[in-house]
Design an enzyme around this catalytic site. Structure first.
Site, PDB file in Angstrom:
ATOM      1  N   ASP A   5      47.391  79.666  73.043  1.00  8.53           N
ATOM      2  CA  ASP A   5      47.613  78.861  71.847  1.00  8.53           C
ATOM      3  C   ASP A   5      46.267  78.264  71.444  1.00  8.53           C
ATOM      4  O   ASP A   5      45.290  78.284  72.213  1.00  8.53           O
ATOM      5  CB  ASP A   5      48.676  77.783  72.088  1.00  8.53           C
ATOM      6  CG  ASP A   5      49.274  77.275  70.776  1.00  8.53           C
ATOM      7  OD1 ASP A   5      48.702  77.549  69.703  1.00  8.53           O
ATOM      8  OD2 ASP A   5      50.303  76.587  70.813  1.00  8.53           O
TER       9      ASP A   5
HETATM   10  C1  NOJ Z   1      49.242  75.905  67.407  1.00  3.76           C
HETATM   11  C2  NOJ Z   1      50.731  76.066  67.549  1.00  3.76           C
HETATM   12  O1  NOJ Z   1      51.164  75.450  68.743  1.00  3.76           O
HETATM   13  C3  NOJ Z   1      51.175  77.506  67.542  1.00  3.76           C
HETATM   14  O2  NOJ Z   1      52.576  77.543  67.524  1.00  3.76           O
HETATM   15  C4  NOJ Z   1      50.591  78.246  66.379  1.00  3.76           C
HETATM   16  O3  NOJ Z   1      51.035  79.571  66.370  1.00  3.76           O
HETATM   17  C5  NOJ Z   1      49.073  78.192  66.473  1.00  3.76           C
HETATM   18  N1  NOJ Z   1      48.653  76.808  66.422  1.00  3.76           N
HETATM   19  C6  NOJ Z   1      48.378  78.980  65.367  1.00  3.76           C
HETATM   20  O4  NOJ Z   1      48.558  78.368  64.157  1.00  3.76           O
END
Ligand code: NOJ
Length: 733
Positions: A291
């Site tokens: 993430d």
């Molecule tokens: C952080 C988020 O937790 C995740 O769900 C998301 O896909 C990513 N950012 C990319 O935007």
């Protein structure tokens, strides 16, 4: 980078020595060759630098000013593995892809990813709402539309479905999952993966899915985001892993690691879940992306001393691609030189990334056709699915004296902060969502009741604050009407990532508006537009009917108006329990038994039962359940029996009914929950007709359970099959 260059040169010389450079048409460019052969051929040709760049993901196009596009593209290395594609013009994406294809040595296409969570431009209800539809086929169709719109804009890979089972509505991200139940998340996970990927990801309009956040992010303590979790191995296997396992079985190309720490080990440095379970036990052959910044964050989580150590831990645990923080790019080569990372693992990781690119057909079709928006977005069929999905996702929580549907009413007042604020229906995580695309409640009501009823409207108050200056107008409008629809709720932005709330109340000002309107003595219908279950006891006392409308996307107002008028018959049922109060959280249906009976151990000040339980939802039809029967009451491991129940629609109105089949294992060497959902089915039952619902009970699949290593068992003895308030015992012999 110097060291990296030496290694790169050495690899290249080796390649020349093996004669790769003299080939005319390399295998990896041969579309007819086997994908594994293409992957291996390509990896063998790559320099270390090229390999490491494949394991990195940057961002493309935060700026929307045209002049900035070129610069953004110019800054990005042409060998980059993936880009999060923040622009909404296929031409920008194609320009970047052209550079990758033509200016990189090997012409490896870039994988463009984006968060497509509940639709791309045609925004659908939030996933939590979609789960309440109990209609996986409809959700598959909605996901297919999302894939088509995203693909047409140049997206190849979405960061969804999110299948983090969650029992805490304080957590902002409950909106993104399919509720509190593992099986429900598993079924909708499969539907979404199929909707995105189809049977062949290389087909036009298909995109790769990404199961997230692997795993247990929903166990977030007290609903706070990014905080540590305590998850026993038993609960990991019982509750949090099953939706991911279902998604992997459905063929999900990728997964995303999670931010949180699981019982001491961060999910993004967790070898057990990322490698032993995912790659070794489940044989997943795609890749895991971290993430956003999750590699670097291992430092804040108290695990890695510095960025380099964070890189080593994440990579060795099993994360193949590094999202956004560029840690892999900075440190992997040095870690290799220091012997802290194995070249075999680098090659294997690159293979995984390339495999997904080949499966997507990116080498053959790196570009996307640039089309006018009118051919891509908000197509009639897409909007039809959006309205149907919204109508089936909304849940009628209360309908005293059948105040709904509103038929033959002279004047209807539509009051409250959500009434004319269409933006809020988009909820959080709207990919290319635009407020102007939304049919809000007032618009929907005016269209629905045109020529039939008069619609009056007043805002009354804002979502929060103390300004009551609009109350008098709201009361005046209510008095001038025959029935009042009060539109309360949360803004879309109050849900989603980093949107934890300490209470799940509707702000006091809105409750006060409801009181003022209710004092007129008119019948009151309350619409609750939120991205999470909320506290409704005070509202319930003042409402004749309550419709939970969620954040339901571009056709929310149409669906609401259709449900109020009776054009649609409500069929949604809750996929997440509604507590009486925030203090009851966590409250969910599939808890384990307590040690004492009666009222021992229950709250002394309020009931311990939830306000609206899992699977609660009313209809305008009256359904009468016949006797629950089973085809046999004894079975052995490997055998299947069936259970049946016939449901009669005893009303004058056709209706959709979902039958939820639960299993209870009353005594077990590892104690089981009070009941567990094992199957559900939704069917149309015409007025006055009977329809039989059947559950094929496979002994190991439906009665068995896992231990804390994920091994499946089937105990001998009694099991109960439950539907509504009926239960039948069967025995494994
Ligand atoms: C952080 C988020 O937790 C995740 O769900 C998301 O896909 C990513 N950012 C990319 O935007």
């Amino acid at each position: 980078m110097m060291k990296l260059k030496h290694l790169a040169t050495a690899t290249f010389c080796l390649m020349v020595a093996f004669g790769c450079s003299s080939e005319k048409s390399p295998i990896y460019k041969d579309a007819s060759a086997d994908i594994e052969a293409r992957v291996n051929d390509l990896v063998n040709r790559m320099t270390l630098e090229e390999k490491i760049l494949q394991l990195n993901q940057y961002v493309l196009g935060i700026n929307t000013v045209e002049n900035n596009f070129g610069e953004m593209v110019k800054d990005i290395p042409v060998e980059i593995g993936s880009l999060i594609y923040f622009n909404d013009h296929a031409e920008v994406r194609n320009a970047m892809q052209k550079k990758a294809m033509e200016e990189s040595r090997l012409g490896i296409p870039i994988l463009f990813g984006h968060d497509v969570i509940h639709g791309y431009r045609t925004t659908y209800p939030i996933p939590l709402a979609l789960a309440c539809s109990w209609n996986p086929e409809l959700v598959r169709q909605a996901s297919e539309v999302a894939a088509q719109e995203a693909y047409d804009c140049g997206v190849n890979w979405t960061f969804s479905p999110m299948v983090d089972v969650s029992r805490d509505p304080r957590w902002g991200r409950v909106m993104e999952c399919f509720g509190e139940d593992p099986y429900t998340n598993a079924v909708f996970c499969e539907a979404v993966v199929k909707g995105y990927q189809g049977d062949d990801m290389s087909e036009k309009n298909r995109i790769a899915a990404c199961l997230k956040h692997y795993v247990g992010y929903g166990a977030s303590e007290a609903g706070r985001d990014y905080v540590p979790t305590e998850i026993s191995d038993q609960t990991l296997w019982d509750t949090y892993l099953p939706p991911f396992e279902a998604g992997v079985k459905a063929g999900a190309a990728t997964l995303m690691s999670a931010f949180h720490t699981i019982s001491g080990i961060p999910a993004s440095a967790n070898h057990y879940i990322l490698t032993e379970v995912l790659k070794e036990k489940w044989q997943h052959d795609g890749f895991v992306v971290s993430d956003w910044g999750a590699v670097e964050q291992l430092r804040y989580q108290g695990m890695a001393e510095d960025e380099k150590e964070a890189t080593m831990l994440a990579f060795n645990a099993g994360i193949e691609m590094d999202m956004a923080d560029r840690m892999y790019q900075k440190y992997l080569a040095t870690l290799l030189e220091e012997g802290k990372v194995d070249m075999k693992l680098v090659d294997e990781s690159v293979r995984r990334v390339l495999r997904v690119k080949f499966r997507l057909g990116l080498f053959e079709q790196p570009y996307v056709e640039e089309k006018p928006e009118s051919e891509m977005y908000l197509l009639p069929k897409s909007l039809e699915i959006a309205e149907k999905a919204a109508a089936e996702s909304m849940v009628l929580l209360k309908n005293e004296n059948s105040v709904l549907p509103l038929e033959d009413v002279g004047t209807i007042a539509v009051i409250g902060p959500v009434a004319s604020d269409s933006t809020q229906h988009l909820g959080n995580w709207g990919a290319r969502a635009r407020a102007e695309d939304v049919v809000g409640i007032v618009q929907g009501m005016c269209e629905e009741y045109a020529g039939k009823s008069k619609i009056l409207t007043a805002k009354g108050c804002d979502f929060e604050g103390e300004d009551k200056s609009g109350f008098a107008e709201a009361v005046r409008v209510a008095k001038a009407s025959d029935v009042v629809v009060v539109c309360l709720g949360h803004k879309g932005s109050w849900s989603g990532e980093n949107q934890s709330r300490s209470t799940i109340e509707i702000p006091k000002i809105q409750e006060e508006l409801l009181s003022a309107v209710e004092a007129t003595g008119k019948p009151v219908v309350v619409l609750v537009t939120t991205g999470r279950p909320v506290e409704l006891p005070r509202i319930e006392k003042k409402a004749d009917a309550i419709l939970q409308t969620w954040h339901s996307g571009v056709r929310a107002g149409k669906a609401i108006a259709g449900l109020l008028s009776g054009r649609y018959n409500p069929s949604g049922k809750l996929a997440m329990t509604f507590p009486y109060s925030t203090g009851q959280i966590p409250v969910y249906y599939n808890r384990r038994h307590r040690a004492r009976t009666g009222d021992q151990g229950l709250y002394k000040d309020i009931t311990s039962e939830p306000m609206y339980p899992f699977a609660h939802g009313l209809s305008y039809s009256t359904f009468e359940y016949g006797k629950l029967t089973v085809s046999a009451d004894k079975l052995k491991e490997g055998e299947t029996i069936s259970a049946e129940v016939t449901v009669k629609n005893a009303s004058q109105r056709d209706g959709l009914e979902t039958v939820h089949w639960f299993v209870k294992d009353p005594y077990s060497h590892i104690t089981r929950p009070v009941k567990e959902l094992k199957y559900f089915e939704k069917k149309l039952i015409k007025a006055g007709e009977n329809v039989t619902f059947r559950f094929e009970i496979n002994s190991l699949r439906d009665l068995g359970f896992v231990n804390r290593e994920g091994k499946k068992y089937l105990d001998k003895g009694e099991y109960r099959i439950m539907v509504g308030d009926q239960s039948v015992s069967i025995y494994v012999i």
